[in-house]
Write a protein that holds these residues in place. Structure first.
Motif, PDB file in Angstrom:
ATOM      1  N   ASP A 292       0.835  -1.212   0.000  1.00 28.59           N
ATOM      2  CA  ASP A 292       0.000   0.000   0.000  1.00 28.59           C
ATOM      3  C   ASP A 292       0.865   1.257   0.000  1.00 28.59           C
ATOM      4  OD1 ASP A 292      -2.413   1.615   0.326  1.00 28.59           O
ATOM      5  OD2 ASP A 292      -1.754   1.877   2.394  1.00 28.59           O
ATOM      6  N   MET A 331      -8.053  -3.076   1.373  1.00 25.71           N
ATOM      7  CA  MET A 331      -9.063  -2.176   0.816  1.00 25.71           C
ATOM      8  C   MET A 331      -8.411  -0.939   0.193  1.00 25.71           C
ATOM      9  SD  MET A 331     -12.304  -3.004   1.203  1.00 25.71           S
ATOM     10  CE  MET A 331     -12.304  -3.658   2.854  1.00 25.71           C
ATOM     11  N   LEU A 334      -6.965  -1.894  -3.152  1.00 20.50           N
ATOM     12  CA  LEU A 334      -8.008  -2.030  -4.172  1.00 20.50           C
ATOM     13  C   LEU A 334      -8.547  -0.662  -4.601  1.00 20.50           C
ATOM     14  CD1 LEU A 334     -10.028  -5.087  -2.791  1.00 20.50           C
ATOM     15  CD2 LEU A 334      -8.601  -5.022  -4.842  1.00 20.50           C
ATOM     16  N   SER A 335      -8.587   0.297  -3.672  1.00 15.37           N
ATOM     17  CA  SER A 335      -9.078   1.631  -4.036  1.00 15.37           C
ATOM     18  C   SER A 335      -8.150   2.298  -5.046  1.00 15.37           C
ATOM     19  CB  SER A 335      -9.216   2.499  -2.785  1.00 15.37           C
ATOM     20  OG  SER A 335      -7.950   2.823  -2.248  1.00 15.37           O
ATOM     21  N   ALA A 338      -8.747   0.563  -8.392  1.00 18.57           N
ATOM     22  CA  ALA A 338     -10.061   0.886  -8.946  1.00 18.57           C
ATOM     23  C   ALA A 338     -10.061   2.192  -9.727  1.00 18.57           C
ATOM     24  CB  ALA A 338     -11.101   0.957  -7.826  1.00 18.57           C
ATOM     25  N   GLN A 344     -11.138  -1.550 -12.139  1.00 22.99           N
ATOM     26  CA  GLN A 344     -12.551  -1.479 -11.791  1.00 22.99           C
ATOM     27  C   GLN A 344     -13.332  -2.628 -12.393  1.00 22.99           C
ATOM     28  OE1 GLN A 344     -15.857   1.976 -12.318  1.00 22.99           O
ATOM     29  NE2 GLN A 344     -13.956   2.548 -11.323  1.00 22.99           N
ATOM     30  N   VAL A 371     -16.558  -5.811  -0.816  1.00 23.55           N
ATOM     31  CA  VAL A 371     -16.183  -4.477  -0.350  1.00 23.55           C
ATOM     32  C   VAL A 371     -17.397  -3.778   0.260  1.00 23.55           C
ATOM     33  CG1 VAL A 371     -15.357  -2.201  -1.066  1.00 23.55           C
ATOM     34  CG2 VAL A 371     -14.300  -4.263  -2.003  1.00 23.55           C
ATOM     35  N   CYS A 389     -12.669   2.814  -1.143  1.00 21.62           N
ATOM     36  CA  CYS A 389     -12.671   1.984  -2.366  1.00 21.62           C
ATOM     37  C   CYS A 389     -13.923   2.258  -3.198  1.00 21.62           C
ATOM     38  CB  CYS A 389     -12.575   0.512  -1.981  1.00 21.62           C
ATOM     39  SG  CYS A 389     -12.401  -0.600  -3.383  1.00 21.62           S
ATOM     40  N   SER A 392     -13.574   5.431  -5.175  1.00 20.97           N
ATOM     41  CA  SER A 392     -12.777   5.254  -6.393  1.00 20.97           C
ATOM     42  C   SER A 392     -13.609   4.598  -7.487  1.00 20.97           C
ATOM     43  CB  SER A 392     -11.540   4.397  -6.087  1.00 20.97           C
ATOM     44  OG  SER A 392     -10.701   5.031  -5.153  1.00 20.97           O
TER      45      SER A 392
END
Length: 796
Positions: A292, A331, A334-335, A338, A344, A371, A389, A392
């Motif tokens: 991250d 999370m 993933l944001s 995305a 996405q 999510v 997330c 996004s």
């Protein structure tokens, strides 16, 4: 006060100058300049303390890179221009003439000095900078490449002096070239804006643009551009800035860049191999945190590489981890993925085992569903990460449709209505997500009452402002608001009483500063627009314009009597003949001397039924009564006040709540009347911009048609299309196009086709000199209007 220094320590110097100025104004010390001089030349760089008067100021000296300045903010520039920032990036790469224009010299100077950070590690821009350009010295604008700033709006109309105009008031970038932001550019800017919304810092923003520029430099070094760059900047490798970069770059720097990219992929591979269910909890936490952290500085190409390794499937397993830290970091990762269309799509289509063990009805769900489930996680940090997330995902239309199918808007609304029992960061993120959902799908149902009650009950101003934006998007009447002290003070200073009409014209300057302060506050934060509306702001602005007319009429009468007594009868005819028409001198600083005792200057004042006029300025000894007695001073202040007023009207009219006040105050009729009487191109430009905003809302558009606005706009186009003031035609043209959507019968009522046909015919063979702000294609806006008119005629 002026400090000359070899080091640009702006933050320190601001403190020194402010302290010194206060001592001068309060007359605390006779030799302030001597004290400042000796203090700044003492050994404070070693002691890290600056002894100034009776104070010891702590000194913090940052390590500055080449051509870097202390105390400047690239984040502020990006926040101001949003997605248009990428056009400034292209202008720097292409060495175009860039002009920043705004009302605050501080903000303009910041943008000029910080803009080269958009293209780091390229250097060499300092010698092309002029953070403040005066009308009295336009030499900096005569160079083939420059980065300049100005606070005089007149320069906006001189399109031959610049290639790119960055307007800080509207937050837009217009240009004379055909450069357009590509799809990948827009994705990159959305990524940066999402990071800023997530409260990323100044260094993070600088790193994003540095890596974005490095990707171009690598292409240029290899001689292989992608299709977009090849078309726009295919010859960049011949640029002197690029050649300087090559000469200074070392093998170590190149290796470090490559290693950074490799370490990101290695970090992901380590997560895949070592973060399984059997791994220790501490190791899983560290691996997710490290990935991250590294993705915070990742470029779009690096994010694409991570997505191509099936990252969404890998991270989906972590969403069910027993550790809340692992779930939170998964999370956040993933944001970031995305933000890409590929990421996405993977979130929507990739499936994971359902949370209902043993269920045969729903054996698996999409990662996006997982999510959404975590939005109700008992730990606030995990729930906020899940909402981040979703925010996004809501950047794209396809993502919004997926969220609506899952009923995400209902969940977020219910959690916001829970009030202070829900974490404030989560509620802020939830409102941001809902704003994006309802902007892309405005017909979605909404419960407005509870949101309004929740907004009023909150004590957090940013959250209140976000809720007000959401309520206005739903076209719901706003609840009574508490006005912030900052805005309240400015509004009080703007108010014009009957006694003000009897005072001297220095009162104009007070009103102007207050109005410009309101304009800056409303431009920076839309939430203040609603507070200003609730403060009866529209009525105050209209009253100020009417009071301005009364003062101008009185000044004109005084001026006529002064002229009659000052000019001998035998010379009055010659003096009158020396007056020049304002249309031939919009800048107001071309001077025509008449003998040795007087000169005439075209002023920039115009309001309502008063056309611009030319005033006679007498020698300096005639102006010793005070600058408030100077017609030139009054006209300049009045003109700037009118400009700022219409800028505020534009901000107000772009909200549903503001549209109601604009209609009740008959502001549209006032603007059309001013447009018919106005002869100052700069005022015409801002009136047309206001009318363009009103034409995008159905009720104000109908009012604009009803009061003859279409005819007035067509007259503006016909009058200025082939003059030096052509830029005023673009907002007028855009407004006509918007009106045609609401009232196609306008074509027949006002004979638009016949009136504009000479302009359209002449335009067909000529290139347009300004950017088409209507779409991303390269069609001429006049040609587009002709096509739309023909389509309406055929339809009839």
């Amino acid at each position: 006060l002026l400090i000359l220094s070899r080091q640009p320590y702006f933050n320190l110097f601001r403190v020194v100058l402010k302290t010194g100025m206060l001592h001068i104004l309060e007359q605390k010390e006779a030799n302030v300049c001597a004290t400042l001089f000796h203090a700044l030349n003492a050994d404070w760089e070693r002691t890290m303390r600056l002894q100034l008067f009776q104070e010891r100021i702590p000194v913090s000296l940052p390590v500055l890179e080449e051509e870097d300045f202390d105390g400047l903010s690239l984040k502020q520039l990006v926040t101001t221009f949003q997605e248009d920032t990428i056009l400034i990036w292209y202008a720097l790469i292409l060495q175009q003439r860039i002009l920043f224009c705004g009302t605050s010299a501080d903000l303009v100077g910041n943008c000029c000095l910080v803009s080269p950070l958009l293209v780091r590690p390229l250097n060499g821009f300092m010698k092309f900078m002029a953070p403040y350009v005066s009308l009295m010295d336009l030499a900096p604008l005569q160079r083939p490449f420059f980065i300049c700033g100005c606070t005089n709006r007149i320069l906006e109309l001189k399109t031959d002096l610049f290639d790119v105009l960055a307007d800080l008031t509207s937050g837009t970038v217009s240009q004379n070239s055909e450069v357009r932001a590509s799809a990948s550019d827009r994705v990159f800017m959305k990524s940066v804006m999402s990071g800023i919304a997530a409260r990323r810092g100044e260094q993070w923003v600088r790193d994003q643009f540095r890596k974005h520029t490095l990707s171009l430099l690598k292409m240029a070094e290899a001689g292989k551009y992608n299709s977009q760059y090849q078309k726009i900047i295919g010859s960049f490798h011949e640029s002197p800035f690029f050649q300087t970069y090559l000469s200074k770059r070392t093998n170590h720097q190149l290796t470090a860049t490559d290693l950074e990219s490799q370490s990101l992929l290695k970090c992901f591979d380590d997560l895949v191999e070592r973060a399984g269910p059997q791994a220790k909890l501490l190791d899983r936490n560290k691996l997710h945190y490290e990935l991250d952290r590294r993705l915070n500085d990742a470029t779009l190409s690096e994010l694409e590489d991570i997505c191509s390794r099936d990252a969404v499937t890998v991270l989906a397993r972590s969403l069910s981890d027993e550790s809340p830290q692992v779930r939170k970091y998964a999370m956040f990762i993933l944001s970031k993925l995305a933000l890409l269309p590929r990421g996405q799509l993977d979130l929507i289509t990739t499936t994971v085992p359902s949370a209902a063990n043993g269920s045969t009805t729903h054996p698996s769900v999409s990662v996006l569903c997982k999510v959404v489930e975590l939005v109700r996680d008992p730990l606030p940090t995990v729930a906020t990460a899940a909402c981040t997330c979703l925010r996004s995902v809501s950047n794209l239309f396809s993502g919004v449709e997926s969220l609506l199918r899952l009923g995400v808007h209902h969940q977020l609304l219910s959690l916001i209505q829970a009030g202070d029992s829900v974490d404030l960061n989560f509620r802020m993120c939830a409102v941001d997500t809902l704003l994006q959902i309802y902007r892309l799908k405005p017909d979605t149902e909404h419960p407005s009452t509870l949101i309004a009650e929740n907004a009023v009950a909150s004590i957090d101003t940013p959250f209140i402002h976000k809720c007000l934006e959401l309520l206005d998007l739903w076209d719901v009447r706003l609840p009574p608001l508490t006005i912030s002290k900052e805005l309240e003070g400015l509004v009080e200073a703007m108010k014009w009483s009957a006694l003000d009409d009897e005072t001297d014209l220095t009162m104009l300057e007070t009103k102007l500063h207050a109005t410009i302060g309101v304009e800056a506050l409303l431009t920076a934060n839309q939430g203040y627009v609603f507070e200003f509306i609730c403060s009866h702001g529209v009525a105050i602005l209209l009253n100020n314009l009417q009071s301005l007319q009364r003062i101008k009429k009185r000044q004109r009468r005084n001026q006529q009597s002064a002229t009659s007594s000052a000019v001998p009868a035998k010379n009055r005819r010659a003096s009158t003949n020396a007056i020049i028409p304002v249309s031939g001198n919009a800048a107001g600083d071309d001077r025509h001397k008449e003998g040795e005792n007087s000169e005439t200057v075209a002023t920039g004042f115009d309001s309502g039924d008063m056309a611009s006029e030319v005033v006679t300025i007498f020698p300096p000894h005639k102006l010793l009564l005070g600058r408030s007695e100077s017609p030139l001073f009054a006209s300049r202040i009045s003109g700037e006040l009118i400009r700022s007023t219409y800028c505020i009207f534009s901000l107000i009219a772009d909200t549903n709540e503001g549209c109601r006040d604009v209609l009740n105050g008959r502001v549209v009729e006032k603007a059309v009347n001013d447009l018919l009487c106005c002869t100052v191109p700069l005022h015409i430009l801002y009136i047309c911009r206001f009318l363009h905003i009103t034409s995008q809302h159905s009720e104000t558009a109908k009012r604009l048609v009803a009061c003859g606005g279409a005819a007035a706009l067509i007259d503006v186009i016909l009058k200025h299309r082939f003059t030096n003031y052509e830029p005023v035609c673009l907002p007028a043209l855009q407004t006509v196009r918007c009106l045609l959507k609401y009232s196609p019968v306008l074509c027949r009522t006002y004979n638009i086709h016949e009136k504009l046909q000479p302009v359209l015919d002449a335009t067909g063979a000529a290139d347009c000199n300004f950017q088409t702000a209507i779409s991303d294609d390269k069609e001429n806006p006049y040609t587009e209007l002709l096509a739309e008119i023909e389509s309406l005629r055929l339809h009839e």
